[in-house]
Design an enzyme around this catalytic site. Structure first.
Site, PDB file in Angstrom:
ATOM      1  CD  GLU A   1      -2.962  -1.170   2.243  1.00 31.74           C
ATOM      2  OE1 GLU A   1      -3.355  -0.105   2.750  1.00 31.74           O
ATOM      3  OE2 GLU A   1      -3.291  -2.282   2.657  1.00 31.74           O
TER       4      GLU A   1
ATOM      5  NE  ARG B   1      -4.298   4.569  10.621  1.00 31.97           N
ATOM      6  CZ  ARG B   1      -4.665   3.710   9.680  1.00 31.97           C
ATOM      7  NH1 ARG B   1      -3.840   2.731   9.335  1.00 31.97           N
ATOM      8  NH2 ARG B   1      -5.825   3.830   9.078  1.00 31.97           N
TER       9      ARG B   1
ATOM     10  CG  HIS C   1      -9.526   6.082   6.919  1.00 36.94           C
ATOM     11  ND1 HIS C   1     -10.431   5.076   6.629  1.00 36.94           N
ATOM     12  CD2 HIS C   1      -8.307   5.470   7.020  1.00 36.94           C
ATOM     13  CE1 HIS C   1      -9.795   3.909   6.558  1.00 36.94           C
ATOM     14  NE2 HIS C   1      -8.505   4.125   6.807  1.00 36.94           N
TER      15      HIS C   1
ATOM     16  CG  HIS D   1      -8.813   6.127   2.701  1.00 44.23           C
ATOM     17  ND1 HIS D   1      -8.805   6.016   1.327  1.00 44.23           N
ATOM     18  CD2 HIS D   1      -8.154   5.046   3.178  1.00 44.23           C
ATOM     19  CE1 HIS D   1      -8.168   4.903   0.993  1.00 44.23           C
ATOM     20  NE2 HIS D   1      -7.762   4.292   2.096  1.00 44.23           N
TER      21      HIS D   1
ATOM     22  NE  ARG E   1      -4.518   5.919   4.170  1.00 50.60           N
ATOM     23  CZ  ARG E   1      -4.821   4.908   4.967  1.00 50.60           C
ATOM     24  NH1 ARG E   1      -5.295   5.143   6.172  1.00 50.60           N
ATOM     25  NH2 ARG E   1      -4.650   3.662   4.582  1.00 50.60           N
TER      26      ARG E   1
HETATM   27  C1  SIN Z   1      -7.194   0.841   3.129  1.00 49.97           C
HETATM   28  O1  SIN Z   1      -7.416  -0.333   2.893  1.00 49.97           O
HETATM   29  O2  SIN Z   1      -6.929   1.671   2.263  1.00 49.97           O
HETATM   30  C2  SIN Z   1      -7.258   1.313   4.544  1.00 49.97           C
HETATM   31  C3  SIN Z   1      -6.174   0.690   5.303  1.00 49.97           C
HETATM   32  C4  SIN Z   1      -5.817   1.510   6.491  1.00 49.97           C
HETATM   33  O3  SIN Z   1      -6.488   2.492   6.817  1.00 49.97           O
HETATM   34  O4  SIN Z   1      -4.786   1.229   7.094  1.00 49.97           O
END
Ligand code: SIN
Length: 503
Positions: free
Chosen positions: A118, A367, A332, A232, A277
């Site tokens: 990610e 985060r 989020h 998010h 993010r």
């Molecule tokens: C996501 O799957 O994008 C969220 C994961 C997270 O907030 O750590």
């Protein structure tokens, strides 16, 4: 179920952090009561976690560096050390060996996990089950705590207030089906999750009213970093609500495009769509303002092969995902919270906090993806272990069951609408100093109105509103007091209306 009760460890909240605390306390033969206001597993944020749970995979130094870089250098290195050094063992012991979570494997080989990637992760290190990891984890965890002889689970049961005596926390008032009663505990562990109900659009389940943070703050516990509210970047929003499109989708190679079909992230950050993010969320907001819409283009990845559950949800919502998924940022996660040490101990004797309601120092101002389940697991286990061995100390307390009749639900609904509007307009992804002061004025008045009712009435919806108004004020005040724009705290001025210049 009412009257006075006592337990060795009282845990408030039934997500991964609360369940982990229950597991480790029960392993030491403690008598544990776990109270959760959830009526179904879907009421806990853990259920909604998509991407997964990151582990070190033999390279803890790189993992630590990624956590710290994503936080814009603000994460506490000691807390990051605790997180990363305990990650692999906690996941192996609890999720793999105790709960048997069916993490995806490569070619069906049990020993060979299919690690995902990610944003802002240097490598593939995320264990997942499709993009529905949280629900697989929580289903098993709830079954485990339900079956455990040392753990009594009370669902549909909210905590209203902590019981304190001379700076020591001695339990909490619980409320269920109109009854309110005190539960005395040697240790009280708050694991109440996030604050999504303070914003109109959030990926959190409804009921995320910051209860633990409000109760702890009202009891005098230290809270920290409340201005750092994470948005998010890729959330689909329609009249049915929000649908999170996991960062794992960008980790597989999906890219963001504006309404003109242009890829824009490379111009904002060298890591492009895999930037931290906060950076991506601001860019998406900016490009929506400039071009009208932003889409997640999944045409170059095997979206239906790799994310069948997301495809199903998109199709249920009538989203033509093959033409790109319309996305916008939505609230989020709260990076701050009740200040705790490396065992989840708060500044008040007898009180612990774990999971999203706690501030461990791991996230700093922003985060890193797929570290929230991990933080809840690691700190939940550590707090549960530390919390055992203290005897409850019952005492005389006021009877909250004997109060004026409940207010109509419309009372709380109306005030929540006002609170959310203020948080969205003034304390959202972009903040302007004058507007933060305006927000503080409105929120203070609102809290005053709610407090007047809480003095004579007891109901779950009124206390949730009280909690939300306390936490909204804490966020707005922390944001107004911090004049450094960093991570998720994004200050703009009137002459600079966009936080991110269009590159
Ligand atoms: C996501 O799957 O994008 C969220 C994961 C997270 O907030 O750590």
């Amino acid at each position: 179920m009412t009257g006075q009760e006592s337990t060795e460890v009282l845990i408030v909240g039934g997500g991964i952090a609360g369940c982990a605390a229950a597991l480790t306390a029960a392993r030491q033969n403690a008598d544990v009561t776990l109270a959760t206001k959830a009526r179904r597993p879907e009421d806990a944020s853990t259920w909604w976690a998509q991407g997964g749970i990151a582990i070190a995979r033999g390279d803890p130094e790189q993992f630590k560096q990624d956590v710290i870089e994503a936080s814009a250098g603000t994460a506490d290195p000691a807390a990051v050390e605790t997180l990363v050094e305990n990650a692999d063992e906690a996941v192996r012991d609890v999720l793999v060996e105790t709960l048997d979570v069916p993490f995806d494997t490569a070619d069906g080989n049990d020993e060979d996990f299919d690690f995902g990637r990610e944003a802002a992760h240097d490598e593939e290190r995320i264990l997942h089950v499709d993009a529905s990891t949280g629900s697989y984890v929580l289903e098993r965890f709830l079954a485990f705590v339900d079956d455990h002889p040392n753990i009594r689970v009370l669902d549909d049961t909210a905590a209203l207030d902590l019981i304190t005596h001379e700076g020591q926390v001695r339990g909490a008032y619980l409320a269920s089906e109109g009854d309110v009663w005190p539960v005395f505990a040697g240790a009280t562990v708050l694991a109440t999750g996030g604050v999504g109900d303070l914003y109109p659009d959030s990926t959190n389940p409804s009921g995320s009213t910051g209860d633990g943070i409000a109760m702890a703050a009202l009891a005098g516990a230290d809270v920290t970093n409340m201005e750092f509210v994470q948005f998010h970047p890729t959330v689909y929003v329609d009249e049915e609500g929000t649908l999170l499109i996991s960062e794992a989708v960008r980790g597989e190679g999906a890219v963001l495009r504006n309404a003109y079909g242009e890829r824009f992230m490379p111009a904002y950050d060298e890591d492009a769509d895999l930037a931290p993010r906060d950076v991506v969320a601001r860019a998406v907001k900016n490009e929506r303002e400039i071009s009208g819409e932003v889409f997640l283009d999944v045409s170059e990845i095997d979206f239906d092969g790799r994310f069948p559950d997301l495809v199903e949800q998109c199709e249920q919502r009538g989203i033509d995902w093959e033409s790109g998924i319309p996305v916008t940022p939505a609230q989020h996660f709260l990076c701050g919270g009740i200040d705790v040490d490396d065992r989840g101990r708060t500044s008040l004797d007898g009180l612990y906090a774990v999971g999203e309601c706690a501030h461990t120092g791991v996230h700093g101002a922003n985060r890193l993806a797929s570290t929230s389940l991990l933080e809840g697991l690691v700190w939940g286990l550590r707090a549960g272990e530390d919390a055992v061995g203290r005897s409850p100390q019952p005492m005389d307390v006021p009877n909250l069951d004997d109060r004026d009749p409940a207010l109509p639900d419309s009372f709380a609904r109306e005030k929540f609408t006002r609170l959310r509007r203020v948080m969205d307009e003034y304390v959202g992804i972009e903040r302007e100093p004058d507007e933060l002061n305006r927000a503080l004025g409105v929120l203070r008045r609102l809290k005053g109105e709610v407090d007047a009712y809480v003095r004579t009435r007891t109901s779950r919806s009124l206390y949730e509103l009280r909690n939300a108004s306390v936490v909204a004020l804490l966020i707005a005040r922390a944001a107004a007091d911090n004049d450094e724009s960093i991570g998720t705290h994004n200050l703009v001025t009137e002459t600079d209306p966009a936080a991110v210049e269009s590159p």
